[in-house]
Every structure is written in C-alpha cells, then in structure tokens.
Design a protein around this motif. Structure first.
Motif, PDB file in Angstrom:
ATOM      1  N   ASP A   2      -8.406   4.875  -4.530  1.00  0.00           N
ATOM      2  CA  ASP A   2      -7.575   5.492  -3.497  1.00  0.00           C
ATOM      3  C   ASP A   2      -6.121   5.456  -3.972  1.00  0.00           C
ATOM      4  O   ASP A   2      -5.536   4.371  -4.114  1.00  0.00           O
ATOM      5  CB  ASP A   2      -7.740   4.701  -2.188  1.00  0.00           C
ATOM      6  CG  ASP A   2      -6.921   5.281  -1.046  1.00  0.00           C
ATOM      7  OD1 ASP A   2      -6.117   6.196  -1.278  1.00  0.00           O
ATOM      8  OD2 ASP A   2      -7.091   4.792   0.095  1.00  0.00           O
ATOM      9  N   TYR A   3      -5.536   6.640  -4.179  1.00  0.00           N
ATOM     10  CA  TYR A   3      -4.160   6.655  -4.710  1.00  0.00           C
ATOM     11  C   TYR A   3      -3.112   6.248  -3.680  1.00  0.00           C
ATOM     12  O   TYR A   3      -1.949   6.096  -4.003  1.00  0.00           O
ATOM     13  CB  TYR A   3      -3.818   8.026  -5.335  1.00  0.00           C
ATOM     14  CG  TYR A   3      -4.095   9.226  -4.469  1.00  0.00           C
ATOM     15  CD1 TYR A   3      -3.238   9.567  -3.425  1.00  0.00           C
ATOM     16  CD2 TYR A   3      -5.206  10.032  -4.695  1.00  0.00           C
ATOM     17  CE1 TYR A   3      -3.487  10.678  -2.625  1.00  0.00           C
ATOM     18  CE2 TYR A   3      -5.467  11.147  -3.899  1.00  0.00           C
ATOM     19  CZ  TYR A   3      -4.600  11.463  -2.864  1.00  0.00           C
ATOM     20  OH  TYR A   3      -4.853  12.550  -2.073  1.00  0.00           O
ATOM     21  N   MET A   4      -3.516   6.099  -2.409  1.00  0.00           N
ATOM     22  CA  MET A   4      -2.553   5.651  -1.396  1.00  0.00           C
ATOM     23  C   MET A   4      -2.615   4.127  -1.209  1.00  0.00           C
ATOM     24  O   MET A   4      -1.853   3.560  -0.430  1.00  0.00           O
ATOM     25  CB  MET A   4      -2.829   6.344  -0.056  1.00  0.00           C
ATOM     26  CG  MET A   4      -2.688   7.851  -0.091  1.00  0.00           C
ATOM     27  SD  MET A   4      -1.041   8.387  -0.615  1.00  0.00           S
ATOM     28  CE  MET A   4      -0.146   8.277   0.934  1.00  0.00           C
ATOM     29  N   GLU A   5      -3.519   3.479  -1.895  1.00  0.00           N
ATOM     30  CA  GLU A   5      -3.650   2.016  -1.771  1.00  0.00           C
ATOM     31  C   GLU A   5      -2.459   1.300  -2.418  1.00  0.00           C
ATOM     32  O   GLU A   5      -1.659   1.904  -3.123  1.00  0.00           O
ATOM     33  CB  GLU A   5      -4.943   1.554  -2.456  1.00  0.00           C
ATOM     34  CG  GLU A   5      -6.090   1.266  -1.506  1.00  0.00           C
ATOM     35  CD  GLU A   5      -5.769   0.222  -0.428  1.00  0.00           C
ATOM     36  OE1 GLU A   5      -4.812  -0.557  -0.620  1.00  0.00           O
ATOM     37  OE2 GLU A   5      -6.462   0.192   0.595  1.00  0.00           O
ATOM     38  N   SER A   6      -2.420   0.001  -2.213  1.00  0.00           N
ATOM     39  CA  SER A   6      -1.325  -0.798  -2.744  1.00  0.00           C
ATOM     40  C   SER A   6      -1.425  -0.951  -4.264  1.00  0.00           C
ATOM     41  O   SER A   6      -2.529  -0.932  -4.805  1.00  0.00           O
ATOM     42  CB  SER A   6      -1.423  -2.176  -2.099  1.00  0.00           C
ATOM     43  OG  SER A   6      -0.171  -2.718  -1.970  1.00  0.00           O
ATOM     44  N   GLU A   7      -0.283  -1.097  -4.925  1.00  0.00           N
ATOM     45  CA  GLU A   7      -0.254  -1.401  -6.365  1.00  0.00           C
ATOM     46  C   GLU A   7      -0.958  -2.746  -6.586  1.00  0.00           C
ATOM     47  O   GLU A   7      -0.519  -3.782  -6.067  1.00  0.00           O
ATOM     48  CB  GLU A   7       1.206  -1.465  -6.818  1.00  0.00           C
ATOM     49  CG  GLU A   7       1.504  -2.254  -8.065  1.00  0.00           C
ATOM     50  CD  GLU A   7       0.958  -1.628  -9.343  1.00  0.00           C
ATOM     51  OE1 GLU A   7       0.013  -2.225  -9.890  1.00  0.00           O
ATOM     52  OE2 GLU A   7       1.454  -0.587  -9.773  1.00  0.00           O
ATOM     53  N   PRO A   8      -2.062  -2.779  -7.316  1.00  0.00           N
ATOM     54  CA  PRO A   8      -2.810  -4.034  -7.437  1.00  0.00           C
ATOM     55  C   PRO A   8      -2.162  -5.053  -8.380  1.00  0.00           C
ATOM     56  O   PRO A   8      -2.554  -6.206  -8.370  1.00  0.00           O
ATOM     57  CB  PRO A   8      -4.165  -3.592  -8.008  1.00  0.00           C
ATOM     58  CG  PRO A   8      -4.106  -2.106  -8.164  1.00  0.00           C
ATOM     59  CD  PRO A   8      -2.711  -1.658  -8.017  1.00  0.00           C
ATOM     60  N   PHE A   9      -1.172  -4.644  -9.169  1.00  0.00           N
ATOM     61  CA  PHE A   9      -0.587  -5.558 -10.153  1.00  0.00           C
ATOM     62  C   PHE A   9       0.870  -5.901  -9.853  1.00  0.00           C
ATOM     63  O   PHE A   9       1.686  -6.037 -10.758  1.00  0.00           O
ATOM     64  CB  PHE A   9      -0.756  -4.991 -11.578  1.00  0.00           C
ATOM     65  CG  PHE A   9      -2.092  -5.328 -12.171  1.00  0.00           C
ATOM     66  CD1 PHE A   9      -3.262  -4.970 -11.532  1.00  0.00           C
ATOM     67  CD2 PHE A   9      -2.197  -6.037 -13.356  1.00  0.00           C
ATOM     68  CE1 PHE A   9      -4.511  -5.303 -12.049  1.00  0.00           C
ATOM     69  CE2 PHE A   9      -3.432  -6.381 -13.892  1.00  0.00           C
ATOM     70  CZ  PHE A   9      -4.600  -6.009 -13.235  1.00  0.00           C
ATOM     71  N   CYS A  10       1.165  -6.054  -8.544  1.00  0.00           N
ATOM     72  CA  CYS A  10       2.512  -6.479  -8.167  1.00  0.00           C
ATOM     73  C   CYS A  10       2.395  -7.817  -7.460  1.00  0.00           C
ATOM     74  O   CYS A  10       1.587  -7.974  -6.539  1.00  0.00           O
ATOM     75  CB  CYS A  10       3.147  -5.454  -7.226  1.00  0.00           C
ATOM     76  SG  CYS A  10       4.724  -6.014  -6.557  1.00  0.00           S
ATOM     77  N   VAL A  11       3.235  -8.783  -7.843  1.00  0.00           N
ATOM     78  CA  VAL A  11       3.141 -10.112  -7.246  1.00  0.00           C
ATOM     79  C   VAL A  11       4.034 -10.267  -6.007  1.00  0.00           C
ATOM     80  O   VAL A  11       3.969 -11.279  -5.306  1.00  0.00           O
ATOM     81  CB  VAL A  11       3.536 -11.225  -8.262  1.00  0.00           C
ATOM     82  CG1 VAL A  11       2.554 -11.300  -9.410  1.00  0.00           C
ATOM     83  CG2 VAL A  11       4.954 -11.021  -8.779  1.00  0.00           C
ATOM     84  N   TYR A  12       4.856  -9.264  -5.750  1.00  0.00           N
ATOM     85  CA  TYR A  12       5.834  -9.394  -4.675  1.00  0.00           C
ATOM     86  C   TYR A  12       5.167  -9.391  -3.295  1.00  0.00           C
ATOM     87  O   TYR A  12       4.252  -8.610  -3.039  1.00  0.00           O
ATOM     88  CB  TYR A  12       6.839  -8.239  -4.766  1.00  0.00           C
ATOM     89  CG  TYR A  12       7.958  -8.338  -3.773  1.00  0.00           C
ATOM     90  CD1 TYR A  12       8.946  -9.308  -3.912  1.00  0.00           C
ATOM     91  CD2 TYR A  12       8.031  -7.466  -2.683  1.00  0.00           C
ATOM     92  CE1 TYR A  12       9.979  -9.405  -2.990  1.00  0.00           C
ATOM     93  CE2 TYR A  12       9.058  -7.559  -1.768  1.00  0.00           C
ATOM     94  CZ  TYR A  12      10.029  -8.529  -1.918  1.00  0.00           C
ATOM     95  OH  TYR A  12      11.049  -8.623  -1.004  1.00  0.00           O
ATOM     96  N   ILE A  13       5.665 -10.277  -2.430  1.00  0.00           N
ATOM     97  CA  ILE A  13       5.182 -10.249  -1.043  1.00  0.00           C
ATOM     98  C   ILE A  13       6.297  -9.677  -0.184  1.00  0.00           C
ATOM     99  O   ILE A  13       7.382 -10.269  -0.083  1.00  0.00           O
ATOM    100  CB  ILE A  13       4.788 -11.664  -0.546  1.00  0.00           C
ATOM    101  CG1 ILE A  13       3.693 -12.217  -1.474  1.00  0.00           C
ATOM    102  CG2 ILE A  13       4.282 -11.607   0.893  1.00  0.00           C
ATOM    103  CD1 ILE A  13       3.336 -13.647  -1.210  1.00  0.00           C
TER     104      ILE A  13
END
Ligand code: SF4
Length: 376
Positions: free
Chosen positions: A353-364
């Motif tokens: 799903d291209y609208m999903e969250s970036e899976p490789f970001c550590v930021y909260i």
C-alpha cells in the motif's frame, strides 16, 4: 524556476527510461534490465511529442535513464531535440564499453547538462560484485577521466546496502577525489532485483542520514538522497538544534512549507520542496507507461493514450500521493509529513500500500508520543 513550482500541476523532475536494454546485470536493478531492446519502446517521433509535453509542464528537469540509454542509437538525437527546446537534460548511462570518448563528445556537443555514473563501492571488489560485472569499476574510473577532459559535470549515484555500509567514509573520499558536483545516494527499495535482505536496518538509515548531514557541511559536492525522504527530517532537526530554536517545531515547519522555503535549507543539495513519488516526481517507462517513480510500480496511465500532464495532474494515484494528510499510520500524523512523508515506494514494496507508513523510519511523531503519555 524550481522553488515556486506547484507540484500539483508541474513536476520538478521527469525520468524517462529510454530503453530497458543493458549489458550489465546489477544486483539491485530496478528495471530487471534485459540484454535486448524491446520493440515496443517509444519511437523517436513519440519521444519528441513527449518532450514537447514535458516542456509544457513548466519545463522540469529531464533525466534519461534505462537500462542503458546508450543502447538506443538515437539517444543523442532525442537529447538534442530536448536541449534545443530549452530542456535541461542529464543522463545515467551504464559504465560499459558503449561509453566511448566519441559518445561523451556527442553528449557535450548536444549540450547535456550532466553525466551520472553509478559507483557502489570505493574498490573494484565491492563495486563489481554489486554491478554483477568484473571490470566495471576500472571502466568507470577511466570514463570519468574523459568527462573531466571534456569538462562535463559528473554526478555519482550510490545505492546504500549491507554490502557497502561499512565503506561510506572511503566512498565519500572517492567522490571528492573524483571532483564530482553531486553525490546522489539511493537507499534500497526491495523492488525489481532489489532484495529486502540486502537493506540496511531502520537504525542504520538514521545513522547514515546523520553521517550524510555532517558530511554535507565539509565537502565541496552537493548531496542528494533518493528513497530517503526522512533525510529531510534529519536535516531539519539538525538545523533546529543548531539554531537552538526548539520552542515551536511545528510552527517553524509550517512557516517553511507555506513559504516554499524548505528547499533552501542548507544541506538538502539539489532538492527543492519535499519531492516524493508522484509529488514533484514522475517516471515514464520504455513503453510509455507512467508511474509515480521507477521504484513504485503502480501504473497511472500511458503517454500513448493521454498526455503526461493529464496523467500527472489528474490520476487519482498521483493525487493521493500528493496529499500527506491521507497517509496512513505514523506518517499520516507526523508533524514532518509535508516536508518528509517517508518513501512511498518503500511503503508500497513492503506493505503493498503506497499510502502506508514508511517502514524504515525510527522517528515517533509528536502526536503519538502525546497519545502514549495520556494512555500511561
Ligand atoms: S514518520 Fe513518516 S513523515 Fe514522519 S519523519 Fe518518519 S518517514 Fe517522515
């Protein structure tokens, strides 16, 4: 030209895959390139019409990619047509024996703005493994000498993966030594021949971003990242820390975004506002299919049926991608979503799903931190 451009109507950069043919067999080839040219490729005449349409979109930058663009004998005729129109064209040929001195001279004569070569390691051993072809490193070094002789600006493209993460200092030294104008650093997206197991971890992404930011302050070349929108977040966080202005982060970001000034933050290299797949960026395949980027294989149309402008502006896929408020997961609530937004390609490659969250970001994001506090 670029800073005030509205990405809803005009992209900043258009990538045209002239052909998928290539003599190399790189480990992470997005295009899964083939040795032979596809007979369905856009013809020279179709290419001219396409260039006219690209020019009409407020004259964005145009990059010829492949495969290997030099596998098309009419590549310099196409380039000449574009340059005569006033389009700034650069090219990313593969380092093969096709890159002759004559080819580089032709590029110079038609007025190509820049030549980009890939280098994925500071030594022949690392680079050649990556490119799947022995001798590719030495050939690249030799051809860079030609480019210097002919005074064509050079860009180096590097894909960061587990194969070269331990050699980044040496890699940066090499880019400096080769007197390049831009180091374009790609972060692997597991699509085409790219494997998830070759990617660096989310924490390593963060460490490399910080390293790149520090590097950007002491080297003469510009640094640009691809599929690493969260590098923008790291740059902004650093700038804010340096300015000791942490009072109102969101207000600061909003002000920058509204003024279209996010592109002028030092350290962001050539990128203007937050370019992302389908948002300032569009990719046209060898057969004319249009995608938000070469790493996001969701087709939005074909230039044989509609103009590139219509597809870019009106396709629901592109329109959704340009609306960070519709992103899902943490990217959708993140205060950095309008300047970062995460890699839509990586979200798609890893979740479908291209609208999903970036899976490789550590930021909260702040909104989630607040929510956590309230729940506790
Ligand atoms: S959560 Fe998403 S929008 Fe926020 S910094 Fe990370 S990738 Fe960017």
């Amino acid at each position: 030209m670029a800073f005030n451009r509205d990405f809803n109507s005009d992209p900043f950069i258009v990538i045209w895959e002239l052909t998928r043919a290539c003599q190399l067999k790189c480990l992470h080839c997005r295009a899964e390139a083939q040795y032979k040219r596809d007979p369905r490729e856009l013809s020279f005449e179709e290419g001219k019409t396409l260039i006219d349409q690209i020019y009409e979109m407020n004259n964005p930058m145009l990059v010829f990619t492949g495969g290997d663009p030099l596998m098309r004998p009419d590549v310099f005729d196409i380039a000449e047509y574009a340059v005569k129109k006033g389009v700034r064209v650069s090219m990313t040929p593969s380092a093969t024996p096709n890159v002759t001195k004559e080819a580089i001279e032709k590029a110079k004569n038609v007025g190509l703005s820049r030549w980009a070569f890939s280098l994925d390691g500071p030594t022949a051993e690392i680079h050649d493994h990556f490119r799947g072809t022995a001798g590719s490193f030495d050939l690249t070094m030799e051809r860079i000498k030609y480019l210097h002789e002919l005074e064509i600006p050079i860009q180096i493209n590097t894909v960061i993966s587990r194969y070269n993460i331990d050699y980044l200092d040496e890699m940066a030294e090499l880019v400096e030594k080769l007197d390049c104008v831009l180091w374009s650093v790609f972060f692997l997206v597991p699509t085409g021949r790219g494997q998830e197991s070759d990617m660096i971890s989310p924490v390593e992404h963060e460490k490399v971003f910080q390293w790149l930011y520090d590097l950007s302050k002491r080297v003469s070349f510009d640094i640009k990242t691809t599929a690493a929108q969260h590098y923008r977040r790291v740059v902004i966080q650093n700038k804010m820390r340096e300015a000791k202005n942490q009072k109102d982060e969101i207000q600061y970001l909003d002000a920058l975004t509204q003024q279209g000034l996010t592109g002028s933050i030092d350290g962001l290299g050539r990128a203007p506002k937050g370019v992302n797949d389908g948002n300032g960026f569009v990719f046209i395949s060898h057969v004319g299919d249009v995608y938000p980027s070469g790493l996001l294989p969701v087709k939005a149309g074909n230039v044989r049926e509609q103009t590139i402008g219509e597809i870019y502006r009106e396709s629901p896929i592109f329109q959704d991608l340009r609306n960070p408020d519709k992103y899902k997961g943490k990217c959708g609530v993140c205060e950095f979503r309008h300047v970062c937004g995460g890699s839509r390609s990586r979200a798609y490659a890893m979740t479908g799903d291209y609208m999903e969250s970036e899976p490789f970001c550590v930021y909260i994001p702040k909104a989630l931190r607040k929510k956590e506090k309230t729940t506790n």
